[in-house]
Design a protein around this motif. Structure first.
Motif, short mmCIF file in Angstrom:
data_model
loop_
_atom_site.label_atom_id
_atom_site.label_comp_id
_atom_site.label_asym_id
_atom_site.label_seq_id
_atom_site.Cartn_x
_atom_site.Cartn_y
_atom_site.Cartn_z
N GLN A 15 0.92 -1.10 0.24
CA GLN A 15 0.33 0.05 0.00
C GLN A 15 0.94 1.57 -0.03
O GLN A 15 0.37 2.16 -0.70
N SER A 16 1.74 1.38 0.43
CA SER A 16 3.18 2.05 0.40
C SER A 16 4.50 1.60 0.68
O SER A 16 4.32 0.52 1.08
N GLY A 19 7.31 3.50 6.13
CA GLY A 19 6.46 2.63 7.35
C GLY A 19 7.58 1.18 7.92
O GLY A 19 7.41 0.59 6.69
N ARG A 41 -5.02 2.55 9.72
CA ARG A 41 -5.67 3.81 9.16
C ARG A 41 -4.23 3.97 10.27
O ARG A 41 -4.57 5.41 10.38
N THR A 42 -2.96 3.63 10.83
CA THR A 42 -2.11 4.16 11.15
C THR A 42 -0.69 4.99 10.48
O THR A 42 0.02 4.05 10.27
N ARG A 43 -0.10 6.48 10.53
CA ARG A 43 0.79 6.32 9.37
C ARG A 43 2.09 6.00 10.62
O ARG A 43 2.23 5.99 11.48
N GLY A 44 2.48 5.24 9.46
CA GLY A 44 4.10 4.97 9.74
C GLY A 44 4.33 3.45 9.61
O GLY A 44 4.90 3.13 9.94
N ARG A 46 2.63 0.14 8.25
CA ARG A 46 2.69 -0.85 7.14
C ARG A 46 2.09 -2.26 7.14
O ARG A 46 2.50 -2.94 7.66
N GLN A 134 5.81 0.74 18.30
CA GLN A 134 7.35 1.98 17.82
C GLN A 134 7.62 1.64 18.78
O GLN A 134 9.56 2.23 18.52
#
Length: 242
Positions: A15-16, A19, A41-44, A46, A134
């Motif tokens: 999807q990107s 991340g 739905r969480t940035r950073g 994948r 994280q």
């Protein structure tokens, strides 16, 4: 004998490019669905996908190279999977989702000794779970505050943790054992793994020694009983699509 189905990536794969790539080993469909939605739905972050067997986890990790693998403690009661994954890829971060039944000094201490980078209660709230992912990746260490007292147990109690436990199997030994459990003989195993029959025999001897097993059949029985191998759920769906 139960046979695991090779895992496939879920809808979040690709999807990107950026991340942290996250994968999950868990046998509960609702939990897999919930975590995939949270990660997507969480940035950073994948989402790579999920599998419901330890055997599938090894194949998934080798093929898709996640940054963080989250493992339900119920699927890794003896930490064999965690030890094998971290042994194969030193950069991989393993975060254990601890069930209430494993909320003990022995389980948490042996998990860390096996190379696990983080432990968090499986019932943790989503924000704490994201923080754990994280922090574990950034610091290579995360301990759920609810488990901190467990990790900080007196040294006299921790000194005996892990004594008498089985020696962990190597990645190749784990694969050979899985194929033995699937009913394959040495020659067939050699063809699948692209090694000689003599190499397979060497691995089998090492497996028998490490599991204190009399023969191949006994080794498989010991493996399932001790948690080295986990029987897949009746619905042998190794992945969930998002």
């Amino acid at each position: 004998m139960p046979r695991s189905i090779p895992p496939r990536p879920l809808g979040g794969l690709g999807q990107s490019e950026g991340g942290l790539a996250i994968a999950l080993v868990d046998g509960v469909p609702m939990f897999r669905e919930g975590l995939s939605a949270l990660v997507l739905r969480t940035r950073g972050l994948r989402w790579l996908g999920a599998t419901d067997t330890p055997q599938g986890a090894l194949q998934f990790a080798e093929r898709y190279r996640p940054d963080v693998v989250m493992i339900d403690s119920g699927l890794d009661p003896r930490h064999h999977l965690s030890h094998t994954l971290t042994g194969v890829n030193g950069d991989l971060v393993v975060l254990i989702l601890v069930r209430d039944g494993h909320r003990t000094t022995q389980y948490v201490a042996t998990a860390i000794a096996a190379g696990v980078h983080g432990v968090i209660l499986r019932s943790a709230e989503p924000p704490q779970l994201l923080e754990a992912v994280q922090a574990a990746h950034r610091d290579r260490r995360y301990v759920d505050p609810a488990l901190a007292a467990t990790v900080a147990a007196p040294r006299s109690r921790l000194a005996h943790v892990g004594e008498g436990e089985q020696q962990p199997l190597s990645r190749r030994e784990f694969q050979v054992l899985q194929l033995i459990a699937d009913g394959l003989e040495n020659q067939a195993i050699a063809k699948i793994l692209y090694v000689s029959v003599e190499t397979v025999r060497t691995h089998v001897k090492s497996i028998l020694r490490k599991l204190s097993a009399r023969d191949r059949t006994h080794a498989v029985a010991v493996a399932f009983k001790s948690g080295v191998l986990i029987a897949p759920p009746l619905r042998r769906s190794s992945t969930e699509r998002t």
